[in-house]
Design a protein around this motif. Structure first.
Motif, PDB file in Angstrom:
ATOM      1  N   TRP A  75       3.628 -18.956  13.801  1.00  0.00           N
ATOM      2  CA  TRP A  75       2.148 -19.288  13.376  1.00  0.00           C
ATOM      3  C   TRP A  75       1.510 -19.869  12.230  1.00  0.00           C
ATOM      4  N   VAL A  76       2.754 -18.350  11.315  1.00  0.00           N
ATOM      5  CA  VAL A  76       2.275 -18.718   9.769  1.00  0.00           C
ATOM      6  C   VAL A  76       2.477 -19.821   9.052  1.00  0.00           C
ATOM      7  N   GLY A  77       4.041 -20.200  10.039  1.00  0.00           N
ATOM      8  CA  GLY A  77       4.395 -21.001   9.516  1.00  0.00           C
ATOM      9  C   GLY A  77       3.610 -22.298   9.836  1.00  0.00           C
ATOM     10  N   VAL A  78       2.843 -22.738  11.078  1.00  0.00           N
ATOM     11  CA  VAL A  78       2.453 -23.844  11.583  1.00  0.00           C
ATOM     12  C   VAL A  78       1.538 -23.777  10.528  1.00  0.00           C
ATOM     13  N   PHE A 142      12.581 -22.493   4.033  1.00  0.00           N
ATOM     14  CA  PHE A 142      13.127 -24.047   4.826  1.00  0.00           C
ATOM     15  C   PHE A 142      12.429 -24.332   5.157  1.00  0.00           C
ATOM     16  N   ILE A 143      10.963 -23.881   5.335  1.00  0.00           N
ATOM     17  CA  ILE A 143       9.480 -25.112   5.457  1.00  0.00           C
ATOM     18  C   ILE A 143       9.029 -25.230   4.002  1.00  0.00           C
ATOM     19  N   THR A 144       9.287 -24.661   2.696  1.00  0.00           N
ATOM     20  CA  THR A 144       8.917 -25.127   1.937  1.00  0.00           C
ATOM     21  C   THR A 144       9.878 -26.683   0.993  1.00  0.00           C
ATOM     22  N   ALA A 145      11.162 -26.002   1.710  1.00  0.00           N
ATOM     23  CA  ALA A 145      12.012 -27.415   1.453  1.00  0.00           C
ATOM     24  C   ALA A 145      12.086 -28.548   2.448  1.00  0.00           C
ATOM     25  N   THR A 252      -6.776 -16.130   6.042  1.00  0.00           N
ATOM     26  CA  THR A 252      -6.004 -16.838   7.474  1.00  0.00           C
ATOM     27  C   THR A 252      -4.329 -15.746   7.865  1.00  0.00           C
ATOM     28  N   GLY A 253      -4.175 -15.397   6.981  1.00  0.00           N
ATOM     29  CA  GLY A 253      -2.733 -15.099   7.730  1.00  0.00           C
ATOM     30  C   GLY A 253      -2.792 -13.669   8.556  1.00  0.00           C
TER      31      GLY A 253
END
Length: 321
Positions: A75-78, A142-145, A252-253
């Motif tokens: 959920w933090v990644g989303v 990985f999300i940033t990439a 938010t986090g």
């Protein structure tokens, strides 16, 4: 002893003030330019060494069997992804340009940047779960990439970037910054037991190493702000937006983490950013002036970290009394 105790209690603010005070004379006294020119490459070389040592010491305390994804990671990644596409959508919808575009790109760089490599250090200091935070540090990269090569060509048509080239370039940085110290820590933990016990027995070593690195980072940040090619109003505008964004991301986090009983970890995961990386991507792929955004963000996030650590220390004193 009072001075030493004060430095221990307020390591981050002291480090930031030291960085500012050390740099400012070089900014306003022309006769010191030769010294600044001589020291600049030394500072550039020392900072990666500090980051390597910080992560190595931190990873020595990690239980590698617990490095697995958990619910709040998703959920933090989303949330990070949603924030990124909201900013990109605003830029495209309003066809922003000029200083308006610079400000939005400054915000975008702060959002799209991965979780700071030093975030596990602060999380451990706040009593959070070191292994969960370490796991998300890898996931965040990985999300940033994946997001950068998708989003940046949409807002900067001249950005010379392809998906796979950017993806593997970022993964290479991840390997150097995260994988190497983790592999070395794993070897030390399982092969050099006496050295491992001595190293992990030094209380808050990684935290104080981070404080030392923050002196250099803060000085460099102030340098970039002082030499930014923009009016004072624009600089203050970017700084104000950075402060607002920093508060929103931490809040938010923590809101997401509340549902998993991991408010500390999720707050640090979304709020504490790898600003050095964010400055690099802003300078390389966006308007160079937008790099002032993550430069200011590093000051705001460490002020928030200082407040969080102060609150934890006060709670422990109240409990002890």
């Amino acid at each position: 002893m009072d001075v030493i105790r004060f430095i221990k209690n307020w390591t981050l603010p002291v480090s930031m003030m030291a960085g500012i005070c050390i740099y400012l004379p070089f900014a306003f006294i022309p006769s010191l330019d030769p010294i600044a020119t001589w020291f600049a490459p030394i500072g550039d070389a020392i900072l990666p060494l500090f980051m390597f040592l910080i992560l190595f010491v931190t990873f020595c305390k990690v239980d590698f069997r617990k490095l697995v994804p958990v619910g709040w990671h998703l959920w933090v990644g989303v949330q990070q992804t949603v924030f990124v596409f909201c900013i990109v959508g605003l830029i495209l919808a309003f066809r922003m340009s000029g200083y308006g575009l610079v400000m939005m790109e400054a915000i975008l760089a702060c959002i799209i940047g991965p979780c700071a490599a030093a975030a596990p250090v602060v999380t451990a200091k706040l009593g959070g779960n070191l292994e969960q935070m370490t796991s998300y540090t890898f996931i965040s990269n990985f999300i940033t990439a994946a997001l950068i090569p998708i989003c940046f060509p949409m807002i900067e048509k001249e950005a010379d970037i392809t998906f796979w080239s950017a993806f593997f370039e970022i993964l290479y940085e991840v390997c150097i910054v995260l994988i190497v110290p983790m592999a070395l820590a794993y070897i030390v933990k399982h092969a050099l037991h006496r050295f491992h016990r001595w190293l992990t027995g030094i209380k808050d070593l990684s935290y104080y190493l981070w404080g030392c690195s923050l002196v250099i980072v803060t000085g460099t940040t102030v340098k970039n702000i002082v030499h930014a090619q923009a009016t004072t109003g624009i600089i203050f505008g970017i700084a104000a937006l950075g402060l607002l964004l920093c508060i929103i991301q931490f809040a938010t986090g923590r809101f997401i983490g509340h549902y998993f009983h991991r408010t500390v970890e999720a707050g640090q995961a979304l709020g504490q950013k790898n600003t050095a990386f964010a400055i690099w991507i802003a300078s390389a792929y966006l308007t160079p002036l937008s790099s002032v955004g993550p430069g200011c963000y590093i000051l705001w996030q460490n002020i928030i970290n200082s407040v969080e650590i102060w609150q934890v220390r006060r709670q422990h004193k109240d409990f002890a009394s």
